[in-house]
Motif scaffolding. Structure first.
Motif, PDB file in Angstrom:
ATOM      1  N   PRO A   1      13.208  -3.980   0.651  1.00  0.00           N
ATOM      2  CA  PRO A   1      12.957  -5.300   0.063  1.00  0.00           C
ATOM      3  C   PRO A   1      11.879  -6.056   0.844  1.00  0.00           C
ATOM      4  CG  PRO A   1      15.299  -4.996   0.528  1.00  0.00           C
ATOM      5  CD  PRO A   1      14.580  -3.840   1.120  1.00  0.00           C
ATOM      6  N   ASN A   2      11.043  -6.773   0.120  1.00  0.00           N
ATOM      7  CA  ASN A   2      10.037  -7.611   0.776  1.00  0.00           C
ATOM      8  C   ASN A   2      10.657  -8.961   1.131  1.00  0.00           C
ATOM      9  OD1 ASN A   2      10.026  -9.175  -1.590  1.00  0.00           O
ATOM     10  ND2 ASN A   2       8.172  -8.206  -2.390  1.00  0.00           N
ATOM     11  N   GLU A   3       9.838  -9.897   1.586  1.00  0.00           N
ATOM     12  CA  GLU A   3      10.359 -11.206   2.009  1.00  0.00           C
ATOM     13  C   GLU A   3      10.958 -12.015   0.859  1.00  0.00           C
ATOM     14  OE1 GLU A   3       6.126 -11.479   0.864  1.00  0.00           O
ATOM     15  OE2 GLU A   3       7.181 -10.216   2.305  1.00  0.00           O
ATOM     16  N   ARG A   4      10.639 -11.635  -0.387  1.00  0.00           N
ATOM     17  CA  ARG A   4      11.225 -12.297  -1.571  1.00  0.00           C
ATOM     18  C   ARG A   4      12.405 -11.494  -2.130  1.00  0.00           C
ATOM     19  NH1 ARG A   4       5.908 -12.150  -1.714  1.00  0.00           N
ATOM     20  NH2 ARG A   4       5.819 -10.503  -3.270  1.00  0.00           N
ATOM     21  N   ARG A   5      12.838 -10.486  -1.366  1.00  0.00           N
ATOM     22  CA  ARG A   5      13.957  -9.605  -1.715  1.00  0.00           C
ATOM     23  C   ARG A   5      13.649  -8.695  -2.905  1.00  0.00           C
ATOM     24  NH1 ARG A   5      15.923 -14.411  -1.950  1.00  0.00           N
ATOM     25  NH2 ARG A   5      16.972 -14.136  -3.943  1.00  0.00           N
ATOM     26  N   GLU A   6      12.366  -8.557  -3.246  1.00  0.00           N
ATOM     27  CA  GLU A   6      11.953  -7.665  -4.341  1.00  0.00           C
ATOM     28  C   GLU A   6      11.859  -6.247  -3.788  1.00  0.00           C
ATOM     29  OE1 GLU A   6       8.908 -10.649  -6.657  1.00  0.00           O
ATOM     30  OE2 GLU A   6       8.341  -9.848  -4.691  1.00  0.00           O
ATOM     31  N   CYS A   7      12.246  -5.304  -4.601  1.00  0.00           N
ATOM     32  CA  CYS A   7      12.252  -3.916  -4.153  1.00  0.00           C
ATOM     33  C   CYS A   7      11.900  -2.993  -5.318  1.00  0.00           C
ATOM     34  CB  CYS A   7      13.634  -3.578  -3.606  1.00  0.00           C
ATOM     35  SG  CYS A   7      13.697  -2.007  -2.733  1.00  0.00           S
TER      36      CYS A   7
ATOM     37  N   TYR B   1       3.523  -3.287  -3.295  1.00  0.00           N
ATOM     38  CA  TYR B   1       3.804  -2.220  -4.256  1.00  0.00           C
ATOM     39  C   TYR B   1       4.997  -2.528  -5.156  1.00  0.00           C
ATOM     40  CZ  TYR B   1       7.531  -0.576  -1.130  1.00  0.00           C
ATOM     41  OH  TYR B   1       8.653  -0.486  -0.364  1.00  0.00           O
ATOM     42  N   ALA B   2       5.969  -3.303  -4.667  1.00  0.00           N
ATOM     43  CA  ALA B   2       7.181  -3.576  -5.451  1.00  0.00           C
ATOM     44  C   ALA B   2       6.883  -4.381  -6.713  1.00  0.00           C
ATOM     45  CB  ALA B   2       8.208  -4.320  -4.602  1.00  0.00           C
ATOM     46  N   THR B   3       5.787  -5.101  -6.721  1.00  0.00           N
ATOM     47  CA  THR B   3       5.473  -5.950  -7.875  1.00  0.00           C
ATOM     48  C   THR B   3       4.255  -5.466  -8.654  1.00  0.00           C
ATOM     49  OG1 THR B   3       4.169  -7.435  -6.485  1.00  0.00           O
ATOM     50  CG2 THR B   3       6.506  -7.984  -6.806  1.00  0.00           C
ATOM     51  N   LEU B   4       3.623  -4.413  -8.172  1.00  0.00           N
ATOM     52  CA  LEU B   4       2.446  -3.863  -8.857  1.00  0.00           C
ATOM     53  C   LEU B   4       2.855  -2.792  -9.859  1.00  0.00           C
ATOM     54  CD1 LEU B   4       0.049  -3.372  -5.807  1.00  0.00           C
ATOM     55  CD2 LEU B   4      -0.106  -5.133  -7.579  1.00  0.00           C
ATOM     56  N   PRO B   5       1.984  -2.520 -10.836  1.00  0.00           N
ATOM     57  CA  PRO B   5       2.234  -1.344 -11.682  1.00  0.00           C
ATOM     58  C   PRO B   5       2.329  -0.101 -10.794  1.00  0.00           C
ATOM     59  CG  PRO B   5       0.464  -2.684 -12.589  1.00  0.00           C
ATOM     60  CD  PRO B   5       0.767  -3.241 -11.230  1.00  0.00           C
ATOM     61  N   LEU B   6       3.177   0.830 -11.166  1.00  0.00           N
ATOM     62  CA  LEU B   6       3.431   2.008 -10.335  1.00  0.00           C
ATOM     63  C   LEU B   6       2.145   2.736  -9.967  1.00  0.00           C
ATOM     64  CD1 LEU B   6       5.775   3.561  -9.044  1.00  0.00           C
ATOM     65  CD2 LEU B   6       5.831   4.985 -11.092  1.00  0.00           C
ATOM     66  N   GLU B   7       1.221   2.853 -10.905  1.00  0.00           N
ATOM     67  CA  GLU B   7      -0.012   3.590 -10.625  1.00  0.00           C
ATOM     68  C   GLU B   7      -0.919   2.866  -9.629  1.00  0.00           C
ATOM     69  OE1 GLU B   7      -0.589   1.588 -14.701  1.00  0.00           O
ATOM     70  OE2 GLU B   7       1.016   2.580 -13.624  1.00  0.00           O
ATOM     71  N   ASP B   8      -0.737   1.537  -9.480  1.00  0.00           N
ATOM     72  CA  ASP B   8      -1.585   0.760  -8.570  1.00  0.00           C
ATOM     73  C   ASP B   8      -0.983   0.582  -7.179  1.00  0.00           C
ATOM     74  OD1 ASP B   8      -3.343   0.434 -10.692  1.00  0.00           O
ATOM     75  OD2 ASP B   8      -2.544  -1.536 -11.235  1.00  0.00           O
ATOM     76  N   GLY B   9       0.301   0.747  -7.040  1.00  0.00           N
ATOM     77  CA  GLY B   9       0.963   0.485  -5.771  1.00  0.00           C
ATOM     78  C   GLY B   9       1.066   1.682  -4.844  1.00  0.00           C
ATOM     79  N   PHE B  10       0.657   2.864  -5.314  1.00  0.00           N
ATOM     80  CA  PHE B  10       0.838   4.093  -4.537  1.00  0.00           C
ATOM     81  C   PHE B  10      -0.419   4.947  -4.551  1.00  0.00           C
ATOM     82  CE2 PHE B  10       4.972   2.589  -5.573  1.00  0.00           C
ATOM     83  CZ  PHE B  10       5.752   2.922  -4.479  1.00  0.00           C
ATOM     84  N   TYR B  11      -0.552   5.740  -3.477  1.00  0.00           N
ATOM     85  CA  TYR B  11      -1.601   6.754  -3.424  1.00  0.00           C
ATOM     86  C   TYR B  11      -1.124   7.953  -4.242  1.00  0.00           C
ATOM     87  CZ  TYR B  11      -3.601   4.311   0.621  1.00  0.00           C
ATOM     88  OH  TYR B  11      -4.159   3.387   1.455  1.00  0.00           O
ATOM     89  N   TRP B  12      -1.824   8.248  -5.307  1.00  0.00           N
ATOM     90  CA  TRP B  12      -1.470   9.376  -6.172  1.00  0.00           C
ATOM     91  C   TRP B  12      -2.479  10.519  -6.095  1.00  0.00           C
ATOM     92  CZ3 TRP B  12       3.179   9.597  -8.401  1.00  0.00           C
ATOM     93  CH2 TRP B  12       3.887   8.409  -8.571  1.00  0.00           C
ATOM     94  N   SER B  13      -3.661  10.276  -5.536  1.00  0.00           N
ATOM     95  CA  SER B  13      -4.748  11.263  -5.617  1.00  0.00           C
ATOM     96  C   SER B  13      -4.425  12.564  -4.885  1.00  0.00           C
ATOM     97  CB  SER B  13      -6.063  10.670  -5.114  1.00  0.00           C
ATOM     98  OG  SER B  13      -5.914  10.209  -3.793  1.00  0.00           O
TER      99      SER B  13
END
Length: 170
Positions: free
Chosen positions: A105-111, A38-50
């Motif tokens: 943070p993920n294993e690449r330190r992305e958050c 989710y940290a690297t995806l567009p916000l609408e694609d990384g989360f359950y919004w429905s």
């Protein structure tokens, strides 16, 4: 497996506040990651919004996304203290904070972390509070890189989904 994350405990803070949470708080509380990246995806694609969309009345909200890559030597406890302090300050001294998601943070330190506000004006007002200012003064020390994204989150009458529309920086 999805990395751990933090959804701010709004109810615990309501006890000390005269502010009454709108029904939207409950709806946004259902937003959760749907993908471990989710940290690297567009916000609408990384989360359950429905589920959130189904519980929201038509309206428009303001979303601020903070994407970052932490420094390897970053002091996580210090960062978490400043982050949580700024959150508490926003809940107590600003109005309009409806939801806060703080990713791990993920294993690449992305958050990725984000806030949903009742309006852009409320978000701007909160960004000028002292603890938020102190936290923002640490970004160069704590992060290799970061980016802010801003969106209008909209649920139109008669529609069952949410739309995210990018907004340019102020």
């Amino acid at each position: 497996m999805i990395a751990s994350y933090f959804v701010a405990p709004v109810e615990a803070l309501m006890e000390d506040m005269s502010y009454t949470a709108p029904a939207a708080v409950d709806a946004f509380d259902s937003v959760r990651p749907c993908d471990p990246d989710y940290a690297t995806l567009p916000l609408e694609d990384g989360f359950y919004w429905s589920e959130c969309a189904a519980r929201l009345e038509p309206g428009e909200w303001y979303v601020v996304v903070f994407r970052s890559v932490r420094r390897e030597r970053g002091e996580n406890l210090t960062l978490e203290m400043y982050d949580y302090g700024a959150y508490i300050e926003a809940r107590r001294r600003a109005e309009g904070l409806l939801f806060y998601f703080r990713g791990a943070p993920n294993e690449r330190r992305e958050c990725l972390s984000f806030c949903v506000w009742s309006s852009r004006d409320e978000a701007k007002r909160a960004s000028r509070l002292p603890l938020h200012t102190m936290a923002m003064n640490m970004v160069n020390e704590m992060y290799e890189s970061y980016a802010l994204e801003r969106y209008a989150l909209v649920r139109h009458p008669g529609q069952s989904r949410l739309e995210l529309h990018p907004i340019s920086a102020p």
